[in-house]
Each structure stands twice: as structure tokens, then as C-alpha cells.
Scaffold this active site. Structure first.
Site, PDB file in Angstrom:
ATOM      1  N   LYS A  22       0.833  -1.219   0.000  1.00 17.11           N
ATOM      2  CA  LYS A  22       0.000   0.000   0.000  1.00 17.11           C
ATOM      3  C   LYS A  22       0.865   1.265   0.000  1.00 17.11           C
ATOM      4  O   LYS A  22       0.665   2.168  -0.806  1.00 17.11           O
ATOM      5  CB  LYS A  22      -0.905   0.013   1.243  1.00 17.11           C
ATOM      6  N   ARG A  93      -4.856  10.245   3.243  1.00 15.44           N
ATOM      7  CA  ARG A  93      -3.696  10.968   3.800  1.00 15.44           C
ATOM      8  C   ARG A  93      -2.560  11.056   2.782  1.00 15.44           C
ATOM      9  O   ARG A  93      -1.879  12.060   2.697  1.00 15.44           O
ATOM     10  CB  ARG A  93      -3.159  10.244   5.044  1.00 15.44           C
ATOM     11  N   ARG A 122      -0.402  15.035  11.882  1.00 14.38           N
ATOM     12  CA  ARG A 122       0.586  14.624  10.881  1.00 14.38           C
ATOM     13  C   ARG A 122       1.143  15.858  10.169  1.00 14.38           C
ATOM     14  O   ARG A 122       0.625  16.290   9.153  1.00 14.38           O
ATOM     15  CB  ARG A 122      -0.045  13.656   9.878  1.00 14.38           C
ATOM     16  N   ILE A 124       3.504  18.355   7.914  1.00 16.61           N
ATOM     17  CA  ILE A 124       4.247  18.180   6.655  1.00 16.61           C
ATOM     18  C   ILE A 124       5.335  19.247   6.521  1.00 16.61           C
ATOM     19  O   ILE A 124       5.742  19.606   5.430  1.00 16.61           O
ATOM     20  CB  ILE A 124       3.312  18.167   5.411  1.00 16.61           C
TER      21      ILE A 124
HETATM   22  N1  EPU Z   1       6.969  14.220  10.660  1.00 12.51           N
HETATM   23  C1  EPU Z   1       7.246  15.536  10.931  1.00 12.51           C
HETATM   24  N2  EPU Z   1       7.242  16.420   9.876  1.00 12.51           N
HETATM   25  C2  EPU Z   1       6.990  16.030   8.605  1.00 12.51           C
HETATM   26  C3  EPU Z   1       6.714  14.676   8.341  1.00 12.51           C
HETATM   27  C4  EPU Z   1       6.705  13.786   9.391  1.00 12.51           C
HETATM   28  O1  EPU Z   1       7.470  15.910  12.064  1.00 12.51           O
HETATM   29  O2  EPU Z   1       7.009  16.883   7.696  1.00 12.51           O
HETATM   30  C5  EPU Z   1       6.981  13.245  11.777  1.00 12.51           C
HETATM   31  C6  EPU Z   1       5.622  12.595  11.995  1.00 12.51           C
HETATM   32  O3  EPU Z   1       4.802  13.360  12.854  1.00 12.51           O
HETATM   33  C7  EPU Z   1       6.016  11.257  12.568  1.00 12.51           C
HETATM   34  C8  EPU Z   1       7.352  10.944  11.894  1.00 12.51           C
HETATM   35  O4  EPU Z   1       7.843  12.189  11.394  1.00 12.51           O
HETATM   36  O5  EPU Z   1       6.231  11.404  13.945  1.00 12.51           O
HETATM   37  C9  EPU Z   1       7.306   9.956  10.759  1.00 12.51           C
HETATM   38  O6  EPU Z   1       6.320  10.348   9.804  1.00 12.51           O
HETATM   39  P1  EPU Z   1       6.426   9.930   8.260  1.00 12.51           P
HETATM   40  O7  EPU Z   1       6.463  11.180   7.466  1.00 12.51           O
HETATM   41  O8  EPU Z   1       7.502   8.930   8.082  1.00 12.51           O
HETATM   42  O9  EPU Z   1       5.015   9.232   8.039  1.00 12.51           O
HETATM   43  P2  EPU Z   1       4.130   9.300   6.751  1.00 12.51           P
HETATM   44  O10 EPU Z   1       4.968   9.377   5.541  1.00 12.51           O
HETATM   45  O11 EPU Z   1       3.065  10.320   6.919  1.00 12.51           O
HETATM   46  C10 EPU Z   1       4.127   6.739   6.327  1.00 12.51           C
HETATM   47  C11 EPU Z   1       3.096   5.668   6.188  1.00 12.51           C
HETATM   48  C12 EPU Z   1       2.456   5.368   7.536  1.00 12.51           C
HETATM   49  C13 EPU Z   1       3.547   4.976   8.523  1.00 12.51           C
HETATM   50  C14 EPU Z   1       4.638   6.053   8.583  1.00 12.51           C
HETATM   51  C15 EPU Z   1       5.818   5.657   9.431  1.00 12.51           C
HETATM   52  C16 EPU Z   1       2.347   6.081   3.945  1.00 12.51           C
HETATM   53  C17 EPU Z   1       1.256   6.503   3.051  1.00 12.51           C
HETATM   54  N3  EPU Z   1       2.088   6.114   5.250  1.00 12.51           N
HETATM   55  O12 EPU Z   1       3.430   7.882   6.798  1.00 12.51           O
HETATM   56  O13 EPU Z   1       1.626   4.242   7.296  1.00 12.51           O
HETATM   57  O14 EPU Z   1       2.988   4.816   9.808  1.00 12.51           O
HETATM   58  O15 EPU Z   1       5.129   6.316   7.248  1.00 12.51           O
HETATM   59  O16 EPU Z   1       6.418   4.505   8.938  1.00 12.51           O
HETATM   60  O17 EPU Z   1       3.409   5.683   3.515  1.00 12.51           O
HETATM   61  C18 EPU Z   1      -0.209   2.829   7.586  1.00 12.51           C
HETATM   62  O18 EPU Z   1       0.133   2.239   6.555  1.00 12.51           O
HETATM   63  O19 EPU Z   1      -1.088   2.393   8.375  1.00 12.51           O
HETATM   64  C19 EPU Z   1       0.418   4.099   7.899  1.00 12.51           C
HETATM   65  C20 EPU Z   1      -0.102   4.969   8.724  1.00 12.51           C
END
Ligand code: EPU
Length: 419
Positions: A22, A93, A122, A124
Site C-alpha cells: 500500500k 492521507r 501529521r 508536513i
Molecule cells: N513528521 C514531521 N514532519 C513532517 C513529516 C513527518 O514531524 O514533515 C513526523 C511525523 O509526525 C512522525 C514521523 O515524522 O512522527 C514519521 O512520519 P512519516 O512522514 O515517516 O510518516 P508518513 O509518511 O506520513 C508513512 C506511512 C504510515 C507509517 C509512517 C511511518 C504512507 C502513506 N504512510 O506515513 O503508514 O505509519 O510512514 O512509517 O506511507 C499505515 O500504513 O497504516 C500508515 C499509517
């Protein structure tokens, strides 16, 4: 919305085929925006997150065709817009990947901020920091992130936190930028590598994906016509491995990359579960004597946060007291109340849960509070005595392809009832 009815107590036995990942496909599909020609993406899972993403792209003028074998042909040549409104993206998301890909193609993008989520805010900010470093002007206007650049120019970006989304988004925006972009403290997740491989197949020049320094040498054009197969879903594979261990079953999990599963396999072995693996399979054989363990979720190659809720369920069945510490998300413990309704003994203290092993769980009506929490309550239902009803299963359907069907094939007594 339907519900799942589970009659627990049957050890899972047999073989299960893991679908495409996914978290890879939701980035690879937007990456196809960067090229004018059609691309073919194989091993695409039939999950609602994919269907939502394709609806968004179709509304923007792309042509997409997903067949029953998981082969997606996507043509973004006539994309008429670089705008994705709140109505289009509010349920997805991962729609933030449209920012990087639209910016990379049109030098502008307007994508509604998908907002918080079910396990915490979350942000960005790291995505934005990357886009700005590449030369984009960024504005947040009434919940819409607006990006615009005269040109994108390669740069050096140090990520303050390890972020999968920011790493991939900057990669998407930088592949066609002038010069070289270096992302330091990059995420190393397998899906980061998968997206880089897809972009490289189209002519991008990305090196180092899978390490914490990624170098992207901008190219003026990408060419489509490529066919890319999505990697197996690490989290779906882990969910079935945990389900096999929790039900004391014997399951051959096929179409996996065992290397991606090492943190889980090691933890299961530590807990006295038998794990064997070969080229593209892992066999998990449960035991009557599951041992306690401490788990901490971390970025890859650490223990994945997305396996936290199912792993906590397994700790509930272990002998003695275990702990699970969440290293990524603030609010990942909301599933705990659901497991407690089934007899689990879990106490949450900040980002750590202390889990007292119990002899039995009993069936109860419970709800999926998010995707992975949903998987945890389903596995709890498979283990519990009596009947469990799982509500809010649309969460589960966002990310698990044919979940109850695959479980039924392994002998689970699980049915979906449409409401
Ligand atoms: N974070 C920041 N600033 C940012 C981006 C992230 O502070 O600009 C923080 C977040 O708050 C979090 C950490 O960094 O504490 C990691 O976030 P990340 O950006 O890695 O998460 P994501 O890309 O939004 C993806 C997966 C999630 C998974 C996380 C961590 C996708 C679509 N989603 O999210 O998957 O939990 O990485 O591995 O790839 C799931 O599949 O159920 C799911 C939620």
C-alpha cells in the site's frame, strides 16, 4: 459499511499470498504524473486507498485502467489541472504525494492539506522545507497548500526527522530539477527504494535510496512506457505472521521479501515462535508457550510502527509482562481500549504500554479505530473464545486486500456482513 463476525479458536493453517505494498503504490501512482506517456504498474493491490487515488487522478484528467489481475495502466498526458481540492483528498492521507509530483511536472500545485489523522497530528513541515529548498514558494491558504516555482534547482536538504513522506515527496519534486539534490537523514523504508526504482526506470537518476543519503541528479525528461511491479507489502506480511503466531497456527506467507521482515522475524523468534524463510517466503509456526518481550517501534530497519497494534495483541498472549514503546506516532494507543474489552491487560504510560499476558481473550463487539488497529482486533477475534464483531471495517479495507477472504482460506471462521 459492513462488519466482520469472527468465531475464534481456530489455528490458522495453509498458505497466503501477500499483495503489493500500500505505502509504495500510493506514491508510485502519483509518480506517474511526472511523465507524459502511459506507464504500467503491476501487483497493484485492490484496496480502497488505491481506488480513491485513482478517482482523484481521473477527476484531474488522467486516464487509468486497473484490471482484475492488479495491472494498472496510467496515462497522465492530458492532466488538465494541478489542483486537488479538499473534497477530492479528504479521505486519503497519502494525497500529499500529489504535491511533489505536480510541482515536479507543472512547477505548481494546489493540494488541500489532508489534516490530522486517527493516531496524531501529521505535520508536513519537512515536505515544505524540501520544496522551499528546491525553490518553490509555499503558501497555506484556507487549508490548501499552494506551491509555485519559476524553476526548481537542486539543493542539499537535511531532514530534521526521518520521514517517509517527506523523503519521497522531495524525491518526486527533485527528479526533474536542475542540478543535484541531496537528501540527508532520508527514510530508508523499502517503499522509498521502490519509488526510486520506478523513477529510475523512467530515466531519473537517483542514487542511495535505501540509505540515509539520497542523491538525485535532475534530468530534463522522463519517459514512460515502463512496467513496474510493486514490492510485497511488508505490513500485510507482518500482520499474517503475527496472526499465525497468535492463533498458534502454521502459515506459509508467500510473495514476501524476508529481508524486509527481519525486525519482526527476530522478535517472533525471541518470543519462542518458530520462523523459517526462503527466497520469497516465510513460514511461521506458533507455540503454546509465547515468551514476553519488549518492543520499540522505529524507522526502518527498526520495528515498524504499522505493526505496533498487532504486535501488542501478541504480547497480550505471552507469558509474563511485556512493554511496547511507540517511537513514531503520538496517539497510536487508541486500539488498547478495544483489546481491553476482550480481556487484555494493558496499561498505557505516555508512549509506552505495559502488557500483562493473559490466558484467554473473550469475544466482544469492538471497532477498528484505524487501519492497523483494525488488523489487531481482527487477530484478537481469531484468538478469542466466542464471537467477536468488528465494526468500522472501512479502515481495514483501505489497506488490506481481501483480508477476510485470505483469513478464511487459512481456516478462520470470519464473515463479512454488509450493513
Ligand atoms: N513528521 C514531521 N514532519 C513532517 C513529516 C513527518 O514531524 O514533515 C513526523 C511525523 O509526525 C512522525 C514521523 O515524522 O512522527 C514519521 O512520519 P512519516 O512522514 O515517516 O510518516 P508518513 O509518511 O506520513 C508513512 C506511512 C504510515 C507509517 C509512517 C511511518 C504512507 C502513506 N504512510 O506515513 O503508514 O505509519 O510512514 O512509517 O506511507 C499505515 O500504513 O497504516 C500508515 C499509517
Amino acid at each position: 459499511m459492513g462488519k466482520l463476525i469472527i468465531r475464534g479458536g481456530v489455528p490458522l493453517r495453509g498458505e497466503v499470498n501477500i499483495s503489493g505494498a500500500k505505502n509504495s503504490v500510493v506514491a508510485v501512482i502519483p509518480a506517474a504524473i511526472l511523465v507524459d506517456d502511459p506507464c504500467t504498474i503491476e501487483n497493484v493491490p485492490d484496496i480502497s486507498d488505491v481506488r480513491m487515488l485513482l478517482d482523484i487522478l481521473n477527476e484531474m484528467g488522467a486516464e487509468t485502467y486497473l484490471d482484475d489481475n492488479g495491472v494498472l495502466v496510467i496515462n497522465t498526458q492530458h492532466l488538465k489541472s494541478s489542483v486537488a481540492t479538499y473534497d477530492m483528498v479528504k479521505s486519503l492521507r497519502a494525497s500529499y504525494y500529489l504535491l511533489g509530483s505536480l510541482l515536479g511536472r507543472f512547477k505548481k500545485a494546489e493540494v488541500a492539506f489532508p489534516g490530522g489523522c486517527d493516531f496524531g497530528y501529521r505535520p508536513i513541515d519537512q515536505h515544505i522545507k524540501g520544496f522551499e529548498a528546491l525553490g518553490a514558494k509555499v503558501e497555506l491558504d484556507r487549508g490548501i497548500v499552494k506551491l509555485e516555482a519559476e524553476k526548481l534547482v537542486g539543493c542539499q536538504i537535511y531532514m530534521d526527522v526521518v520521514s517517509v513522506g517527506a523523503t519521497i515527496n522531495v524525491m518526486l519534486a527533485a527528479v526533474k530539477a536542475e542540478g543535484i539534490t541531496v537528501i540527508e537523514n532520508a527514510a530508508k523504508e523499502p517503499h522509498v527504494v521502490d519509488v526510486a526504482n520506478f523513477l529510475n526506470a523512467m530515466g531519473a537518476n537517483i542514487k542511495g535510496a535505501g540509505t540515509d543519503v539520497i542523491k538525485i541528479k535532475g534530468v530534463s525528461n522522463l519517459t514512460g512506457g515502463v512496467s513496474h511491479s510493486i514490492i510485497p507489502d511488508q505490513i500485510e506480511a507482518g500482520t499474517f505472521m503475527i496472526a499465525a503466531a497468535a492463533t498458534k497456527g502454521d502459515v506459509l506467507v508467500k510473495n514476501v521479501i524476508p529481508k524486509h521482515m527481519e525486525s519482526l522475524s527476530a522478535k517472533l523468534i525471541e518470543m519462542n515462535v518458530k520462523v523459517e524463510d526462503g527466497g520469497d517466503w516465510i513460514r511461521v509456526i506458533g507455540t503454546d508457550d509465547i515468551q514476553r518481550a519488549n518492543i520499540k517501534t522505529l524507522p526502518y530497519p527498526g520495528f515498524p510502527t504499522d505493526l505496533h497494534p498487532p504486535a501488542c495483541l501478541l504480547l497480550c498472549l505471552a507469558e509474563g509482562t511485556s512493554t511496547i514503546t511507540e517511537g513514531i506516532w503520538d496517539l497510536r494507543f487508541q486500539y488498547v481500549d478495544e483489546l481491553k474489552r476482550m480481556g487484555a491487560l494493558i496499561k498505557v504510560e505516555g508512549r509506552m504500554a505495559v502488557v500483562e499476558g493473559v490466558k484467554r481473550l473473550s469475544g466482544a463487539p469492538v471497532k477498528a479505530v484505524d487501519l492497523r488497529a483494525g488488523a489487531a482486533v481482527v487477530i484478537a477475534g481469531l484468538v478469542a473464545e466466542g464471537e467477536t464483531e468488528v465494526y468500522n471495517i472501512d479502515y481495514i479495507e483501505r489497506g488490506y486486500e481481501k483480508f477476510e477472504h485470505k483469513l478464511r482460506n487459512l481456516g478462520a471462521r470470519i464473515t463479512k456482513v454488509e450493513e
